[in-house]
Design a protein around this motif. Structure first.
Motif, PDB file in Angstrom:
ATOM      1  N   ALA A 380      32.116  41.131  35.497  1.00 31.89           N
ATOM      2  CA  ALA A 380      33.215  40.403  35.883  1.00 31.89           C
ATOM      3  C   ALA A 380      34.707  41.204  36.038  1.00 31.89           C
ATOM      4  O   ALA A 380      35.688  40.525  36.282  1.00 31.89           O
ATOM      5  CB  ALA A 380      33.522  39.430  34.461  1.00 31.89           C
ATOM      6  N   GLU A 423      28.387  40.434  31.306  1.00 38.72           N
ATOM      7  CA  GLU A 423      28.658  39.151  32.088  1.00 38.72           C
ATOM      8  C   GLU A 423      27.823  38.773  33.287  1.00 38.72           C
ATOM      9  O   GLU A 423      28.621  38.722  34.235  1.00 38.72           O
ATOM     10  CB  GLU A 423      30.284  39.308  32.175  1.00 38.72           C
ATOM     11  CG  GLU A 423      31.352  39.895  31.235  1.00 38.72           C
ATOM     12  CD  GLU A 423      31.528  38.701  30.253  1.00 38.72           C
ATOM     13  OE1 GLU A 423      30.880  37.491  30.481  1.00 38.72           O
ATOM     14  OE2 GLU A 423      32.360  38.919  29.396  1.00 38.72           O
ATOM     15  N   GLU A 426      28.855  35.940  35.646  1.00 32.66           N
ATOM     16  CA  GLU A 426      29.829  36.140  36.832  1.00 32.66           C
ATOM     17  C   GLU A 426      29.461  36.746  37.905  1.00 32.66           C
ATOM     18  O   GLU A 426      30.413  37.112  38.891  1.00 32.66           O
ATOM     19  CB  GLU A 426      30.992  36.731  36.126  1.00 32.66           C
ATOM     20  CG  GLU A 426      31.502  36.509  34.805  1.00 32.66           C
ATOM     21  CD  GLU A 426      31.573  34.767  34.633  1.00 32.66           C
ATOM     22  OE1 GLU A 426      32.212  34.626  35.904  1.00 32.66           O
ATOM     23  OE2 GLU A 426      31.569  34.087  33.787  1.00 32.66           O
ATOM     24  N   THR A 604      36.494  35.152  33.066  1.00 33.48           N
ATOM     25  CA  THR A 604      35.604  34.958  32.226  1.00 33.48           C
ATOM     26  C   THR A 604      36.303  34.151  30.932  1.00 33.48           C
ATOM     27  O   THR A 604      35.668  33.284  30.468  1.00 33.48           O
ATOM     28  CB  THR A 604      34.923  36.232  31.508  1.00 33.48           C
ATOM     29  OG1 THR A 604      34.431  37.085  32.784  1.00 33.48           O
ATOM     30  CG2 THR A 604      33.818  36.286  30.851  1.00 33.48           C
ATOM     31  N   TRP A 607      36.815  30.573  31.666  1.00 26.64           N
ATOM     32  CA  TRP A 607      35.709  29.773  31.623  1.00 26.64           C
ATOM     33  C   TRP A 607      35.314  29.536  30.311  1.00 26.64           C
ATOM     34  O   TRP A 607      34.952  28.352  30.022  1.00 26.64           O
ATOM     35  CB  TRP A 607      34.451  30.410  32.302  1.00 26.64           C
ATOM     36  CG  TRP A 607      34.302  30.394  33.901  1.00 26.64           C
ATOM     37  CD1 TRP A 607      34.593  31.343  34.791  1.00 26.64           C
ATOM     38  CD2 TRP A 607      34.069  29.363  34.702  1.00 26.64           C
ATOM     39  NE1 TRP A 607      34.460  30.998  35.922  1.00 26.64           N
ATOM     40  CE2 TRP A 607      33.791  29.812  35.887  1.00 26.64           C
ATOM     41  CE3 TRP A 607      33.510  28.236  34.176  1.00 26.64           C
ATOM     42  CZ2 TRP A 607      33.533  28.637  37.354  1.00 26.64           C
ATOM     43  CZ3 TRP A 607      33.129  27.102  35.393  1.00 26.64           C
ATOM     44  CH2 TRP A 607      33.321  27.504  36.585  1.00 26.64           C
TER      45      TRP A 607
END
Length: 615
Positions: A380, A423, A426, A604, A607
């Motif tokens: 990300a 991550e 992502e 991130t 979200w």
């Protein structure tokens, strides 16, 4: 450096050679020396000793003398029937009588040529140059003045007023020169190859040992003797099994198959050895072994790990370094320990701040790949195009601004080790397809490249997202999800393992040099505000709290005030925060990328906050 041809000639032959002016190959040097017999031999031996000549050319008596004395290749200017015919045709213009005088040579075709040209020809052969003058005087008394022969004979005949006809032709000389050039190039190439192989043999870091098909040692380099502590004179000519009774060498000589990475005792030393058979025309003629002492191998491994550490490709933490005694954490550590022994991909699930990378490093260090690199990348943290070039690398000229010489990708750097993809939720869909190919085929192709590069890697992925939900939403490939969802490790939140808070807090405070008294720590842990806090940022937030606490310590009158200051300073205010996110989202028309930029947070984090709001 071009090879050299030494042409040992006579003055008369040299004159003829220069008149012919043949084309000398560009890739050789030609040195012409006018010398006779003993002088020619002495000079040729000196050139050979100095390495100043690769091949020699000579004719007549010189050739006969040199051929038995030189180790180097010698090309003789041969006299053919055609050469003889040409020389006698030259005679026919002046006389019907002639003599052929040569050094230890007879011509089978002379009778036919005599009949064709209607000549009266006498053929005489000599062994020593002193005989030439006597032979010529006898011929002169018989009225024979046309003499056919080599350059020495022709020179002596012309000195006596006779007509000399050189027996060598342009074709014969050119052929000898071309043959010598080919031999010189071949000899030089062979010599350079031999010298290179000898240098490798002599100066190789490893010990090298060669045996014949009967297990007898025929060659070994200085390092082999040094590593095994066996003197060369005691090893050469003796069976290798004398020094290593339990060696795999006998199996290699029998089966013709190599044996690699064998730990064997040679003499008094334990070594790591590779045996390879020597096979010529499908027949095993021996074997060669290369080896290093176990101590040297261990030292090299240590150096490699130091270099990996300097490059940041080393996992610093072990599973034992992860602090905590809660049942949930212990279960996760036990599970991680079992996963480490496998080669399958691992998917770590956990909220932000729960220590996903710590567990990834721990799994790597507990695995058989612990001596290989550990490469970590946050999916990300980089734009899609930059992330692609970082993961897969690129060739020179792949795009504007590409580094000269290209760049090695992170998958390549992780070869032989592990790559941690944080991550992973992502990761853009386009890169998900490329990652899937890496997982399935164990190979990568650089941007702008045309060749496939095999990689041996283990993927450890992590996310705080619900990948199943992302699959349903079309934001994550289902096939990639199942490729990653093999060994799943779910990490507990700090709320689920509250009994770990005292251990962690004490560790953080000591790490920061605060070193609180037990009474202070006990009072802090009993503080209602502290006890009731749910730590949404998990371990990372607890560490930040400890850092603020040590900074604000002097401002507070008591522990309660210190806790209030430290928590309020950095504590999230959910309602206000959520309202701000919803407001910004409305202002940008629901564009989450623009909303994250305006809020000053990553996509991130956005979200995650939206998930808390159930959006």
């Amino acid at each position: 450096m071009r090879p050299t041809i030494a042409f040992i000639s006579y003055p008369r032959l040299t004159k003829y050679f220069l008149e012919l002016n043949p084309k000398i190959p560009e890739n050789v040097n030609l040195e012409i020396m006018d010398l006779v017999l003993e002088e020619a031999l002495e000079k040729a031996l000196l050139l050979e000793q100095q390495g100043a000549a690769d091949v020699f050319i000579a004719s007549g008596g010189n050739a006969k003398l040199l051929s038995g004395q030189l180790a180097s290749q010698l090309v003789e200017i041969k006299i053919t029937g055609f050469d003889l015919l040409q020389a006698l045709k030259s005679v026919a213009r002046f006389s019907r009588r002639a003599a052929i005088v040569t050094c230890m040579q007879r011509f089978s075709a002379i009778e036919e040529i005599k009949q064709v040209l209607a000549l009266d020809v006498v053929e005489i052969s000599y062994e020593h140059p002193e005989e030439v003058d006597i032979i010529l005087e006898k011929l002169g008394r018989k009225g024979i003045v046309d003499i056919v022969g080599g350059s020495l004979v022709v020179e002596r005949a012309e000195e006596k007023g006779m007509r000399g006809h050189l027996i060598y032709s342009e074709e014969g000389i050119t052929y000898a020169l071309e043959t010598a050039a080919q031999l010189a190039i071949s000899e030089r190439t062979h010599a350079e190859h031999t010298q290179a192989m000898q240098a490798i043999f002599d100066f190789a870091h490893s010990g090298i040992l060669v045996v014949n098909q009967d297990n007898i040692i025929t060659m070994l380099n200085d390092n082999a003797s040094k590593i095994t502590q066996i003197p060369k004179d005691q090893a050469l000519g003796h069976p290798f099994s004398t020094f290593s009774p339990k060696t795999k060498l006998s199996t290699v000589l029998t089966t013709g198959k190599p044996a690699v990475d064998q730990v064997e005792r040679i003499g008094i030393r334990d070594v790591l050895v590779n045996w390879a058979p020597l096979i010529v025309k499908n027949k095993i003629i021996g074997a060669v072994g290369t080896f290093q002492s176990i101590g040297a191998v261990q030292a090299s491994e240590k150096k490699i790990r130091i270099n990996l550490h300097l490059k940041g490709l080393l996992a610093k933490n072990k599973l034992d370094d992860i602090l905590g005694e809660s049942q949930a954490l212990q279960r996760a550590k036990d599970q991680a320990q079992l996963y480490a022994a496998s080669q399958s991909n691992v998917l770590i699930l956990g909220a932000s701040g729960t220590g996903k990378e710590l567990f990834a490093q721990g799994i790597h260090n507990a695995s058989p790949r612990n001596n290989g690199p550990f490469v970590a990348v946050n999916c990300a943290a980089l734009p899609e195009n930059l992330l692609e070039s970082e993961l897969f690398g690129y060739e020179e000229g792949a795009f504007t601004g590409a580094r000269k010489g290209g760049k090695t990708g992170l998958f390549e750097l992780a070869h032989g080790g592990s790559i941690f993809l944080d991550e992973i939720g992502e990761l853009p869909l386009a890169l998900q397809a490329r990652l899937l190919r890496v997982l399935e085929e164990k190979e990568v192709m650089r941007l702008g490249g045309e060749s496939i590069i095999p990689v041996d890697i283990r993927v450890i992925a992590a996310t705080n997202r619900d990948l199943r939900q992302l699959v349903q939403e079309g934001n994550f490939r289902e096939d990639l999800f199942y490729r990653l969802n093999v060994l799943v490790l779910k990490l507990p939140t700090l709320q689920e393992g509250k009994e770990d808070i005292p251990i962690l807090l004490s560790h953080f405070l000591n790490e920061m040099g605060f070193g609180p008294e037990p009474a202070f720590l006990e009072t802090l842990l009993c503080n209602p505000q502290f006890k009731d806090y749910n730590w949404p940022g998990n371990i990372r937030e607890l560490r930040n709290f400890a850092e603020r606490l040590t900074t604000l310590y002097s401002l507070a009158k008591n522990v309660d005030e210190l806790v209030s200051l430290s928590l309020v300073e950095g504590a999230p205010q959910p309602n206000n925060d959520h309202e701000r996110i919803l407001t910004v989202l409305e202002e940008v028309g629901g564009n989450k990328t623009k909303a994250a930029e305006r809020l000053g947070i990553s996509r991130t984090t956005l979200w995650r906050r939206l998930k808390e709001i159930d959006m």
